[in-house]
Scaffold this motif. Structure first.
Motif, PDB file in Angstrom:
ATOM      1  N   SER A 152     -17.012  48.595  91.045  1.00 22.17           N
ATOM      2  CA  SER A 152     -16.700  48.756  92.465  1.00 22.17           C
ATOM      3  C   SER A 152     -16.766  47.469  93.261  1.00 22.17           C
ATOM      4  O   SER A 152     -16.385  47.456  94.427  1.00 22.17           O
ATOM      5  N   HIS A 153     -17.232  46.380  92.651  1.00 24.51           N
ATOM      6  CA  HIS A 153     -17.360  45.119  93.376  1.00 24.51           C
ATOM      7  C   HIS A 153     -16.610  44.015  92.642  1.00 24.51           C
ATOM      8  O   HIS A 153     -16.590  43.979  91.409  1.00 24.51           O
ATOM      9  N   PRO A 154     -15.989  43.090  93.382  1.00 22.29           N
ATOM     10  CA  PRO A 154     -15.246  42.002  92.725  1.00 22.29           C
ATOM     11  C   PRO A 154     -16.174  41.013  92.040  1.00 22.29           C
ATOM     12  O   PRO A 154     -17.245  40.685  92.543  1.00 22.29           O
ATOM     13  N   THR A 155     -15.754  40.546  90.867  1.00 22.78           N
ATOM     14  CA  THR A 155     -16.438  39.480  90.143  1.00 22.78           C
ATOM     15  C   THR A 155     -15.368  38.538  89.589  1.00 22.78           C
ATOM     16  O   THR A 155     -14.181  38.828  89.637  1.00 22.78           O
ATOM     17  N   TRP A 156     -15.815  37.412  89.030  1.00 22.10           N
ATOM     18  CA  TRP A 156     -14.879  36.405  88.533  1.00 22.10           C
ATOM     19  C   TRP A 156     -14.529  36.658  87.075  1.00 22.10           C
ATOM     20  O   TRP A 156     -15.388  37.049  86.273  1.00 22.10           O
ATOM     21  N   TRP A 157     -13.253  36.410  86.746  1.00 19.88           N
ATOM     22  CA  TRP A 157     -12.744  36.650  85.392  1.00 19.88           C
ATOM     23  C   TRP A 157     -11.874  35.473  84.955  1.00 19.88           C
ATOM     24  O   TRP A 157     -11.175  34.866  85.760  1.00 19.88           O
ATOM     25  N   HIS A 158     -11.903  35.197  83.667  1.00 15.14           N
ATOM     26  CA  HIS A 158     -11.044  34.167  83.087  1.00 15.14           C
ATOM     27  C   HIS A 158      -9.606  34.688  83.049  1.00 15.14           C
ATOM     28  O   HIS A 158      -9.363  35.811  82.611  1.00 15.14           O
ATOM     29  N   THR A 159      -8.663  33.895  83.485  1.00  8.65           N
ATOM     30  CA  THR A 159      -7.265  34.315  83.490  1.00  8.65           C
ATOM     31  C   THR A 159      -6.655  34.213  82.087  1.00  8.65           C
ATOM     32  O   THR A 159      -7.150  33.504  81.214  1.00  8.65           O
ATOM     33  N   TYR A 160      -5.552  34.940  81.890  1.00  6.15           N
ATOM     34  CA  TYR A 160      -4.743  34.845  80.679  1.00  6.15           C
ATOM     35  C   TYR A 160      -3.556  33.931  80.958  1.00  6.15           C
ATOM     36  O   TYR A 160      -3.165  33.726  82.113  1.00  6.15           O
ATOM     37  N   THR A 161      -2.960  33.390  79.906  1.00  3.46           N
ATOM     38  CA  THR A 161      -1.801  32.525  80.079  1.00  3.46           C
ATOM     39  C   THR A 161      -0.513  33.327  79.894  1.00  3.46           C
ATOM     40  O   THR A 161      -0.495  34.332  79.168  1.00  3.46           O
ATOM     41  N   PRO A 162       0.582  32.887  80.525  1.00  3.97           N
ATOM     42  CA  PRO A 162       1.873  33.559  80.293  1.00  3.97           C
ATOM     43  C   PRO A 162       2.264  33.575  78.819  1.00  3.97           C
ATOM     44  O   PRO A 162       2.873  34.539  78.341  1.00  3.97           O
ATOM     45  N   GLU A 163       1.908  32.509  78.081  1.00  4.16           N
ATOM     46  CA  GLU A 163       2.237  32.456  76.656  1.00  4.16           C
ATOM     47  C   GLU A 163       1.509  33.551  75.873  1.00  4.16           C
ATOM     48  O   GLU A 163       2.089  34.159  74.958  1.00  4.16           O
ATOM     49  N   GLN A 164       0.261  33.816  76.236  1.00  2.87           N
ATOM     50  CA  GLN A 164      -0.482  34.902  75.595  1.00  2.87           C
ATOM     51  C   GLN A 164       0.141  36.258  75.883  1.00  2.87           C
ATOM     52  O   GLN A 164       0.313  37.090  74.979  1.00  2.87           O
ATOM     53  N   ILE A 165       0.428  36.492  77.148  1.00  5.05           N
ATOM     54  CA  ILE A 165       0.990  37.770  77.548  1.00  5.05           C
ATOM     55  C   ILE A 165       2.317  38.015  76.837  1.00  5.05           C
ATOM     56  O   ILE A 165       2.583  39.115  76.332  1.00  5.05           O
ATOM     57  N   GLU A 166       3.158  36.993  76.763  1.00  8.65           N
ATOM     58  CA  GLU A 166       4.462  37.142  76.126  1.00  8.65           C
ATOM     59  C   GLU A 166       4.322  37.354  74.627  1.00  8.65           C
ATOM     60  O   GLU A 166       5.031  38.180  74.030  1.00  8.65           O
ATOM     61  N   ALA A 167       3.422  36.619  73.976  1.00  9.61           N
ATOM     62  CA  ALA A 167       3.196  36.831  72.544  1.00  9.61           C
ATOM     63  C   ALA A 167       2.699  38.247  72.279  1.00  9.61           C
ATOM     64  O   ALA A 167       3.152  38.910  71.336  1.00  9.61           O
ATOM     65  N   CYS A 168       1.794  38.720  73.117  1.00 10.21           N
ATOM     66  CA  CYS A 168       1.270  40.078  72.968  1.00 10.21           C
ATOM     67  C   CYS A 168       2.386  41.103  73.177  1.00 10.21           C
ATOM     68  O   CYS A 168       2.480  42.097  72.447  1.00 10.21           O
ATOM     69  N   ARG A 169       3.246  40.856  74.153  1.00  6.85           N
ATOM     70  CA  ARG A 169       4.361  41.767  74.401  1.00  6.85           C
ATOM     71  C   ARG A 169       5.288  41.841  73.192  1.00  6.85           C
ATOM     72  O   ARG A 169       5.703  42.923  72.766  1.00  6.85           O
ATOM     73  N   GLN A 170       5.611  40.678  72.615  1.00 10.61           N
ATOM     74  CA  GLN A 170       6.500  40.659  71.462  1.00 10.61           C
ATOM     75  C   GLN A 170       5.904  41.411  70.283  1.00 10.61           C
ATOM     76  O   GLN A 170       6.600  42.169  69.594  1.00 10.61           O
ATOM     77  N   VAL A 171       4.604  41.205  70.042  1.00  7.52           N
ATOM     78  CA  VAL A 171       3.940  41.905  68.941  1.00  7.52           C
ATOM     79  C   VAL A 171       3.960  43.421  69.163  1.00  7.52           C
ATOM     80  O   VAL A 171       4.318  44.193  68.272  1.00  7.52           O
ATOM     81  N   CYS A 172       3.571  43.836  70.369  1.00  2.00           N
ATOM     82  CA  CYS A 172       3.536  45.267  70.660  1.00  2.00           C
ATOM     83  C   CYS A 172       4.925  45.885  70.552  1.00  2.00           C
ATOM     84  O   CYS A 172       5.085  47.006  70.045  1.00  2.00           O
TER      85      CYS A 172
END
Length: 277
Positions: free
Chosen positions: A140-160
């Motif tokens: 319920s409260h905001p905290t800090w998170w490490h971002t993902y890279t566009p290259e990761q997201i795209e690789a994951c999309r291709q695999v899926c």
């Protein structure tokens, strides 16, 4: 990004790095797997996480680890059970290792702000552009998170996409570890666009176009616009109202609401967001 292919339950392509993980040898039962589970590694880098998970004395593993440049380490064949889900439950099922392919993305997970930097649990520090203040779907409260890279997201999309299209599997669901083990796990966390990711792959008009993570150049056109935890007028407010002209980045759209990023992330009614002139 170079093309990937599936060959005999293994990925093939210039970005694929095979790694032997002989501790996993049990095959899925007929009709399985039918689910993909998305994780983050909470580790220092993709290679060290892959080396750790393939150790014989570690009771955890995954099918893939995707690095921040889009490189892919394959530890376990897709027709073989890996140990990534642990104690888990969702939609009447338990112990999702038996039903799912586990994809880990190199990501530190939750961060702690230390001065002007952001520190992971293992001590590594990141800069502001690698951190996102956001509310986790199970919190319920905001905290800090490490971002993902566009290259990761795209690789994951291709695999899926390959796995969904392959007749060798029955993939009909994509879930986050946080959804099958709430309270115990927080991956992949709010920095990964999980709802949009699975919607585009499973439910909407599917294409081979990269998933766009954000729409920039948007501004608030209301005097004071409430920003909420969820896409609902009943949802809890997560910050002071946004003022007219506040620039936001739209991360996701759902039922007439935008999830936007300013200094934090939250949901606003999309009718009060317009393109910056």
């Amino acid at each position: 990004m170079n093309e990937l292919a599936l060959v005999n339950h293994k990925l093939a392509g210039d970005r694929v790095i095979p790694m032997n993980c002989p501790k996993n040898f049990d095959k899925f039962t007929p009709g399985m797997p039918d689910t993909i589970i998305i994780h983050y590694t909470a580790g220092r880098d993709a290679l060290s996480s892959a080396e750790y998970l393939r150790k014989d004395d570690i009771k955890a593993s995954a099918h893939l680890i995707i690095g921040r440049n889009g490189e892919i380490y394959q530890l376990v064949d897709f027709n073989t059970v890996a140990w990534h889900a642990g104690e888990s439950q969702y939609a009447g099922r338990t112990f999702f290792n038996r039903y799912s392919i586990g994809i880990e993305l190199d990501n530190a997970g939750r961060l702690e702000k230390v001065g002007t930097e952001f520190q992971a649990w293992f001590g590594k520090k990141y800069q502001q552009n690698d951190a996102l203040l956001a509310v986790h779907r199970n919190e319920s409260h905001p905290t800090w998170w490490h971002t993902y890279t566009p290259e990761q997201i795209e690789a994951c999309r291709q695999v899926c996409d390959l796995l969904i299209k392959s007749p060798a599997y029955s993939i009909s669901s994509i879930l986050g570890h946080e959804e099958i083990a709430p309270g115990r796990k927080t991956d992949p966390g709010p920095a990964f666009p999980l709802d949009k990711f699975r919607s585009m792959l499973l439910f909407q008009n599917r294409t081979d176009e990269p998933i766009q993570l954000a729409m920039e150049g948007k501004v608030v056109n209301a005097d004071l616009l409430n920003i909420r935890q969820d896409p609902s007028i009943e949802a809890k407010k997560v910050a002071q109202p946004l003022k007219t002209g506040t620039e936001v980045t739209v991360l996701e759209e759902k039922n007439g609401w935008y999830r936007v990023e300013t200094k934090i992330t939250g949901w606003v009614s999309k009718g009060y967001i317009e393109t910056k002139q």
